[in-house]
Design a protein around this motif. Structure first.
Motif, PDB file in Angstrom:
ATOM      1  N   MET A 128       0.835  -1.184   0.000  1.00 48.56           N
ATOM      2  CA  MET A 128       0.000   0.000   0.000  1.00 48.56           C
ATOM      3  C   MET A 128       0.879   1.246   0.000  1.00 48.56           C
ATOM      4  N   THR A 129       0.483   2.237  -0.762  1.00 45.63           N
ATOM      5  CA  THR A 129       1.214   3.495  -0.829  1.00 45.63           C
ATOM      6  C   THR A 129       0.863   4.350   0.372  1.00 45.63           C
ATOM      7  N   ASN A 130       1.884   4.875   1.043  1.00 43.81           N
ATOM      8  CA  ASN A 130       1.689   5.786   2.170  1.00 43.81           C
ATOM      9  C   ASN A 130       1.484   7.204   1.666  1.00 43.81           C
ATOM     10  N   VAL A 131       0.806   8.011   2.481  1.00 46.33           N
ATOM     11  CA  VAL A 131       0.681   9.437   2.229  1.00 46.33           C
ATOM     12  C   VAL A 131       1.286  10.153   3.420  1.00 46.33           C
ATOM     13  N   PHE A 132       2.191  11.088   3.142  1.00 48.06           N
ATOM     14  CA  PHE A 132       2.850  11.873   4.177  1.00 48.06           C
ATOM     15  C   PHE A 132       2.498  13.342   3.998  1.00 48.06           C
ATOM     16  N   LEU A 133       2.445  14.054   5.114  1.00 53.94           N
ATOM     17  CA  LEU A 133       2.262  15.504   5.114  1.00 53.94           C
ATOM     18  C   LEU A 133       3.541  16.118   5.653  1.00 53.94           C
ATOM     19  N   ALA A 134       4.037  17.148   4.998  1.00 55.10           N
ATOM     20  CA  ALA A 134       5.288  17.768   5.411  1.00 55.10           C
ATOM     21  C   ALA A 134       5.181  19.286   5.383  1.00 55.10           C
ATOM     22  N   PRO A 135       5.566  19.944   6.464  1.00 50.68           N
ATOM     23  CA  PRO A 135       5.600  21.410   6.450  1.00 50.68           C
ATOM     24  C   PRO A 135       6.806  21.895   5.656  1.00 50.68           C
ATOM     25  N   VAL A 136       6.678  23.077   5.075  1.00 49.14           N
ATOM     26  CA  VAL A 136       7.792  23.648   4.317  1.00 49.14           C
ATOM     27  C   VAL A 136       8.001  25.108   4.691  1.00 49.14           C
ATOM     28  N   ASP A 137       9.207  25.588   4.408  1.00 46.33           N
ATOM     29  CA  ASP A 137       9.497  27.010   4.501  1.00 46.33           C
ATOM     30  C   ASP A 137       9.847  27.476   3.089  1.00 46.33           C
ATOM     31  N   ALA A 138       9.373  28.645   2.749  1.00 48.92           N
ATOM     32  CA  ALA A 138       9.423  29.124   1.370  1.00 48.92           C
ATOM     33  C   ALA A 138      10.809  29.120   0.717  1.00 48.92           C
ATOM     34  N   PRO A 139      11.825  29.731   1.308  1.00 48.03           N
ATOM     35  CA  PRO A 139      13.087  29.794   0.557  1.00 48.03           C
ATOM     36  C   PRO A 139      13.678  28.421   0.263  1.00 48.03           C
ATOM     37  N   ASN A 140      13.734  27.550   1.242  1.00 48.82           N
ATOM     38  CA  ASN A 140      14.321  26.229   1.014  1.00 48.82           C
ATOM     39  C   ASN A 140      13.479  25.390   0.064  1.00 48.82           C
ATOM     40  N   PHE A 141      12.169  25.479   0.176  1.00 56.32           N
ATOM     41  CA  PHE A 141      11.271  24.730  -0.711  1.00 56.32           C
ATOM     42  C   PHE A 141      11.464  25.191  -2.157  1.00 56.32           C
ATOM     43  N   GLU A 142      11.567  26.489  -2.331  1.00 57.00           N
ATOM     44  CA  GLU A 142      11.774  27.048  -3.671  1.00 57.00           C
ATOM     45  C   GLU A 142      13.097  26.552  -4.263  1.00 57.00           C
ATOM     46  N   ASP A 143      14.137  26.502  -3.437  1.00 57.73           N
ATOM     47  CA  ASP A 143      15.485  26.173  -3.899  1.00 57.73           C
ATOM     48  C   ASP A 143      15.752  24.683  -4.084  1.00 57.73           C
TER      49      ASP A 143
END
Length: 160
Positions: free
Chosen positions: A1-16
Motif C-alpha cells: 500500500m502506498t503511504n501518504v505523508f504531510l510535510a511542512p515547508v518554509d518558502a526559501p528552502n522549498f523554492e530552492d
C-alpha cells in the motif's frame, strides 16, 4: 500500500530544492545516495522520535503533500531516502537546516489548495497543521493516493 505523508515547508528552502531541482553538478562531494543523478528535488526533516519513525516508513512511490501556512503547495513521490549525518544538505543546499533525514522526489506537482480542504480528505480538523513529517494513518486514506494527487491538481486548476 502506498503511504501518504504531510510535510511542512518554509518558502526559501522549498523554492530552492523542490520547486526548482538542484543541479548536483554544481555541488562537490555529494552523498553517495545522489551519485546516480545530476538534478534532484530534495527535502528532509529534522531528527526526532516521531520524524524518524515516519521517515523509516517511507518507501519508493509514497506520496508527500507539502504544507506552507494555510495552503498545500505541492505533491511528489518519494524516490530515495537517506540520512545526512555529515550535514551535506545544510552546508550545500539549505541555510543551516537541521534536517538530516532526507528524501528525493519525483513527479512533483505544484498546487494551491487550502489546508482545510486537504484536512477534510483525511478527516482532520480544518485548522490541523502538520508539525514535522506526518504519515496519514491507513484508515484515513480512503482514496487511492493517485486520486488524491489528481483532486489537488484539479482543485488548483479550477481555483488557482
Amino acid at each position: 500500500m502506498t503511504n501518504v505523508f504531510l510535510a511542512p515547508v518554509d518558502a526559501p528552502n522549498f523554492e530552492d530544492s523542490i520547486r526548482t531541482p538542484i543541479d548536483l553538478d554544481a555541488i562537490e562531494d555529494r552523498p553517495e545516495a545522489l551519485n546516480s543523478t545530476d538534478r534532484v528535488r530534495l527535502w528532509g526533516t529534522p531528527p526526532g522520535t516521531r520524524n524518524r519513525s515516519n521517515f523509516e516508513k517511507m518507501q519508493t512511490g509514497d506520496v508527500v503533500l507539502f504544507c506552507e501556512g494555510d495552503s498545500y503547495v505541492g505533491s511528489g513521490r518519494v524516490e530515495t531516502t537517506f540520512e545526512d549525518d555529515e550535514g551535506w544538505a545544510s552546508a550545500n543546499v539549505w541555510d543551516d537546516s537541521e534536517s538530516t533525514l532526507l528524501y528525493t522526489l519525483s513527479d512533483f506537482r505544484a498546487v494551491s489548495v487550502p489546508r482545510s480542504a486537504v484536512n477534510r480528505i483525511f478527516e482532520y480538523s480544518d485548522s490541523y497543521s502538520p508539525q514535522g513529517l506526518m504519515r496519514v494513518a491507513d484508515g484515513k486514506v480512503s482514496n487511492d493516493p493517485a486520486a488524491i494527487e489528481l483532486a489537488l491538481e484539479q482543485y488548483s486548476e479550477k481555483h488557482g
